[in-house]
Design an enzyme around this catalytic site. Structure first.
Site, PDB file in Angstrom:
ATOM      1  N   LYS A 169       0.876  -1.176   0.000  1.00  0.00           N
ATOM      2  CA  LYS A 169       0.000   0.000   0.000  1.00  0.00           C
ATOM      3  C   LYS A 169       0.907   1.218   0.000  1.00  0.00           C
ATOM      4  O   LYS A 169       2.071   1.141   0.431  1.00  0.00           O
ATOM      5  CB  LYS A 169      -0.862  -0.004   1.277  1.00  0.00           C
ATOM      6  CG  LYS A 169      -2.113   0.815   1.169  1.00  0.00           C
ATOM      7  CD  LYS A 169      -3.289   0.021   0.624  1.00  0.00           C
ATOM      8  CE  LYS A 169      -4.527   0.881   0.508  1.00  0.00           C
ATOM      9  NZ  LYS A 169      -5.682   0.140   0.005  1.00  0.00           N
TER      10      LYS A 169
ATOM     11  N   GLY B 202     -25.368   1.947   3.273  1.00  0.00           N
ATOM     12  CA  GLY B 202     -24.488   2.648   2.331  1.00  0.00           C
ATOM     13  C   GLY B 202     -24.888   2.338   0.901  1.00  0.00           C
ATOM     14  O   GLY B 202     -24.883   1.177   0.481  1.00  0.00           O
TER      15      GLY B 202
ATOM     16  N   GLY C 276     -23.515   3.757  -1.948  1.00  0.00           N
ATOM     17  CA  GLY C 276     -22.505   4.333  -2.837  1.00  0.00           C
ATOM     18  C   GLY C 276     -22.209   3.384  -3.987  1.00  0.00           C
ATOM     19  O   GLY C 276     -23.073   2.629  -4.439  1.00  0.00           O
ATOM     20  N   ASN C 277     -20.965   3.403  -4.428  1.00  0.00           N
ATOM     21  CA  ASN C 277     -20.590   2.616  -5.615  1.00  0.00           C
ATOM     22  C   ASN C 277     -20.881   1.138  -5.426  1.00  0.00           C
ATOM     23  O   ASN C 277     -21.428   0.483  -6.307  1.00  0.00           O
ATOM     24  CB  ASN C 277     -19.102   2.810  -5.910  1.00  0.00           C
ATOM     25  CG  ASN C 277     -18.807   4.233  -6.323  1.00  0.00           C
ATOM     26  OD1 ASN C 277     -19.559   4.823  -7.100  1.00  0.00           O
ATOM     27  ND2 ASN C 277     -17.745   4.809  -5.785  1.00  0.00           N
ATOM     28  N   VAL C 278     -20.506   0.580  -4.283  1.00  0.00           N
ATOM     29  CA  VAL C 278     -20.695  -0.856  -4.055  1.00  0.00           C
ATOM     30  C   VAL C 278     -22.146  -1.142  -3.675  1.00  0.00           C
ATOM     31  O   VAL C 278     -22.798  -2.017  -4.254  1.00  0.00           O
ATOM     32  CB  VAL C 278     -19.732  -1.375  -2.958  1.00  0.00           C
ATOM     33  CG1 VAL C 278     -20.024  -2.840  -2.637  1.00  0.00           C
ATOM     34  CG2 VAL C 278     -18.286  -1.202  -3.396  1.00  0.00           C
TER      35      VAL C 278
HETATM   36  P1  NAD Z   1     -18.709   5.101  -1.523  1.00  0.00           P
HETATM   37  O1  NAD Z   1     -18.048   6.262  -0.878  1.00  0.00           O
HETATM   38  O2  NAD Z   1     -19.064   5.166  -2.978  1.00  0.00           O
HETATM   39  O3  NAD Z   1     -20.096   4.766  -0.744  1.00  0.00           O
HETATM   40  C1  NAD Z   1     -20.233   4.787   0.632  1.00  0.00           C
HETATM   41  C2  NAD Z   1     -21.656   5.235   0.945  1.00  0.00           C
HETATM   42  O4  NAD Z   1     -21.882   5.082   2.344  1.00  0.00           O
HETATM   43  C3  NAD Z   1     -21.916   6.699   0.597  1.00  0.00           C
HETATM   44  O5  NAD Z   1     -23.103   6.816  -0.174  1.00  0.00           O
HETATM   45  C4  NAD Z   1     -22.075   7.361   1.967  1.00  0.00           C
HETATM   46  O6  NAD Z   1     -22.976   8.457   1.948  1.00  0.00           O
HETATM   47  C5  NAD Z   1     -22.582   6.215   2.803  1.00  0.00           C
HETATM   48  N1  NAD Z   1     -22.361   6.342   4.240  1.00  0.00           N
HETATM   49  C6  NAD Z   1     -21.293   6.864   4.882  1.00  0.00           C
HETATM   50  N2  NAD Z   1     -21.469   6.817   6.224  1.00  0.00           N
HETATM   51  C7  NAD Z   1     -22.670   6.223   6.409  1.00  0.00           C
HETATM   52  C8  NAD Z   1     -23.416   5.864   7.573  1.00  0.00           C
HETATM   53  N3  NAD Z   1     -22.986   6.134   8.812  1.00  0.00           N
HETATM   54  N4  NAD Z   1     -24.622   5.256   7.405  1.00  0.00           N
HETATM   55  C9  NAD Z   1     -25.110   5.012   6.164  1.00  0.00           C
HETATM   56  N5  NAD Z   1     -24.429   5.327   5.038  1.00  0.00           N
HETATM   57  C10 NAD Z   1     -23.238   5.920   5.155  1.00  0.00           C
HETATM   58  O7  NAD Z   1     -17.792   3.850  -1.195  1.00  0.00           O
HETATM   59  P2  NAD Z   1     -17.767   2.447  -1.942  1.00  0.00           P
HETATM   60  O8  NAD Z   1     -16.737   2.464  -2.998  1.00  0.00           O
HETATM   61  O9  NAD Z   1     -19.157   2.030  -2.260  1.00  0.00           O
HETATM   62  O10 NAD Z   1     -17.188   1.513  -0.775  1.00  0.00           O
HETATM   63  C11 NAD Z   1     -18.013   1.139   0.312  1.00  0.00           C
HETATM   64  C12 NAD Z   1     -17.191   0.317   1.312  1.00  0.00           C
HETATM   65  O11 NAD Z   1     -16.660  -0.825   0.646  1.00  0.00           O
HETATM   66  C13 NAD Z   1     -15.975   1.043   1.898  1.00  0.00           C
HETATM   67  O12 NAD Z   1     -15.801   0.570   3.216  1.00  0.00           O
HETATM   68  C14 NAD Z   1     -14.822   0.575   1.021  1.00  0.00           C
HETATM   69  O13 NAD Z   1     -13.591   0.634   1.724  1.00  0.00           O
HETATM   70  C15 NAD Z   1     -15.241  -0.855   0.774  1.00  0.00           C
HETATM   71  N6  NAD Z   1     -14.664  -1.442  -0.442  1.00  0.00           N
HETATM   72  C16 NAD Z   1     -14.926  -0.871  -1.639  1.00  0.00           C
HETATM   73  C17 NAD Z   1     -14.395  -1.451  -2.801  1.00  0.00           C
HETATM   74  C18 NAD Z   1     -14.693  -0.875  -4.164  1.00  0.00           C
HETATM   75  O14 NAD Z   1     -14.423  -1.542  -5.176  1.00  0.00           O
HETATM   76  N7  NAD Z   1     -15.252   0.318  -4.252  1.00  0.00           N
HETATM   77  C19 NAD Z   1     -13.601  -2.601  -2.704  1.00  0.00           C
HETATM   78  C20 NAD Z   1     -13.374  -3.174  -1.447  1.00  0.00           C
HETATM   79  C21 NAD Z   1     -13.917  -2.573  -0.320  1.00  0.00           C
END
Ligand code: NAD
Length: 370
Positions: free
Chosen positions: A80, A179, A181-183
């Protein structure tokens, strides 16, 4: 600042400190392990309060990448990097190119990618100084946003977890998604398509309202999600959501989601086992995105990536079987399997393509326990 005695330093192969005053770059690259292949892990840019915090973060994250890659059956190690600075103020093309020079000096022992505070587009600049980059935009020959693939892996993991715990499929079950978001958003689409009912929450109310329309989901306030009436809880927002405060509220049968570091402390894994809540270890279930970006390194092959992502389900079955057989928390069982795989790896593959013949879609980790 102490380095060697810092918690999480243990077992790191190499830690590099980078300073380039011309462009205002201060960064740390941590290579935890190249035992199974070159160390792959994102580059985070964050305004750390001090250098010790940056060091702690990069060491902890690089170690986690070793486990995630090993659990996914990839021929990759863990690493990292962190850039100390505010991405909104200090991220310039010159700084990103200088980071690329630092990565390049390691000759392929470390492969970088986007992370918190950096974007896929930023890596077009990093790429100008080094070819040891993955997760590039599609226009540059990369595979673009890995999030939908992470969500697909989480979906396969939920299917496997529900089959193990409840002996059935998802149709008619209720999944609470934290949450959107993207995932989380992609995951909701897959779950709704499989006939699951959804309870959702997000601190962004607009997203929650959109989900209620798009997926016919029931929306709850962020803090109400832990006590939601649902069979499965899928944390897809932030870490440490399984903690002393939330655990007593939970009536779920399964916890399986995409967020990193879901357990606040290891002992929460034991408590989940005592409560008969099946926990899918995060570093196993959320490896889909890593599998996808790693494929850029070998040459992207969609069919192979899809098969490797689907194999997350099979790997989880093995983790659950081992946990049941030994009476251990699932997180501990997954760690044990990873340690076994690491113990059997090759010592140093720098300069190779990092592929130790682990090409099969079925994870070698899964085979070990079969
Ligand atoms: P993102 O920032 O696109 O989405 C996160 C969402 O969670 C946002 O919409 C945000 O408003 C919401 N959020 C934040 N705090 C909150 C709370 N207290 N209650 C409810 N919602 C809340 O992130 P992402 O890319 O979707 O990733 C989500 C998680 O998955 C993270 O922990 C990230 O580390 C993990 N992750 C992501 C990937 C990837 O490919 N994007 C891969 C492995 C792990």
């Amino acid at each position: 600042m102490t380095v060697f005695s810092t918690e999480s330093f243990a077992d790191h192969e190499q830690v590099v400190f980078i300073s380039d005053d011309r462009v205002g770059l201060r960064a740390i690259i941590a290579i935890h392990s190249t035992r199974l292949g070159p160390a792959l892990g994102g580059c985070r840019m964050y305004p750390y309060a001090d250098e010790a915090s940056a060091l702690r973060d990069v060491l902890r994250l690089s170690r986690g990448m070793t486990f995630k890659a090993a659990a996914a059956g990839l021929g990759l190690g863990g690493g990292k990097s962190v850039i100390i600075g505010d991405p909104r103020k200090s991220k310039t093309p010159e700084l990103l190119r200088a980071m690329g020079v630092a990565v390049n000096r390691l000759g392929g022992r470390y492969i970088t990618a986007e992370d918190v505070g950096t974007t896929v587009d930023d890596f077009a600049w990093v790429r100008q100084s080094t070819r040891h980059v993955v997760g590039l935009p599609e226009a540059l020959g990369g595979t673009g946003d890995p999030s939908p693939t992470t969500a697909l892996g989480v979906y396969h993991g939920i299917v496997a977890s529900v089959a193990h715990r409840l002996g059935r499929d998802l149709r008619g079950l209720t999944v609470a998604v934290q949450g959107l978001g993207n995932v989380g958003w992609s995951l909701c689409g897959l779950l709704a398509g499989a006939g699951a009912h959804l309870v959702v929450t997000d601190v962004d109310g607009t997203l929650a309202r959109r989900a209620s329309v798009e997926f016919d989901a029931r929306v709850v306030e962020p803090d109400a999600i832990y006590a939601a009436q649902a069979d499965v809880f899928a944390p897809c927002a932030m870490g440490a959501v399984v903690n002393d405060r939330t655990l007593p509220q939970m009536k779920f049968r399964v916890i399986a989601g995409g967020a990193n570091n879901q357990l606040a402390r290891d002992e929460h894994g034991r408590q989940l086992r005592d409560m008969e809540i099946l926990y899918a270890p995060d570093f196993v279930i959320n490896a889909g995105g890593l599998i996808r970006v790693a494929s850029e390194h070998e040459g992207f092959n969609r069919a192979k990536v899809d098969a490797q992502v689907e194999a997350i389900g099979a790997t989880l079955h093995r983790v659950f079987e081992l946990a049941d057989r030994t009476g251990t928390p699932t997180q501990a069982a997954a760690m044990r399997l990873v340690q076994e795989r690491l113990g059997g790896g090759h010592a140093d593959t720098a300069g190779s393509n990092g592929n130790n013949g682990n090409n099969s879609a079925r994870s070698p980790l899964a085979e070990r326990v079969a």
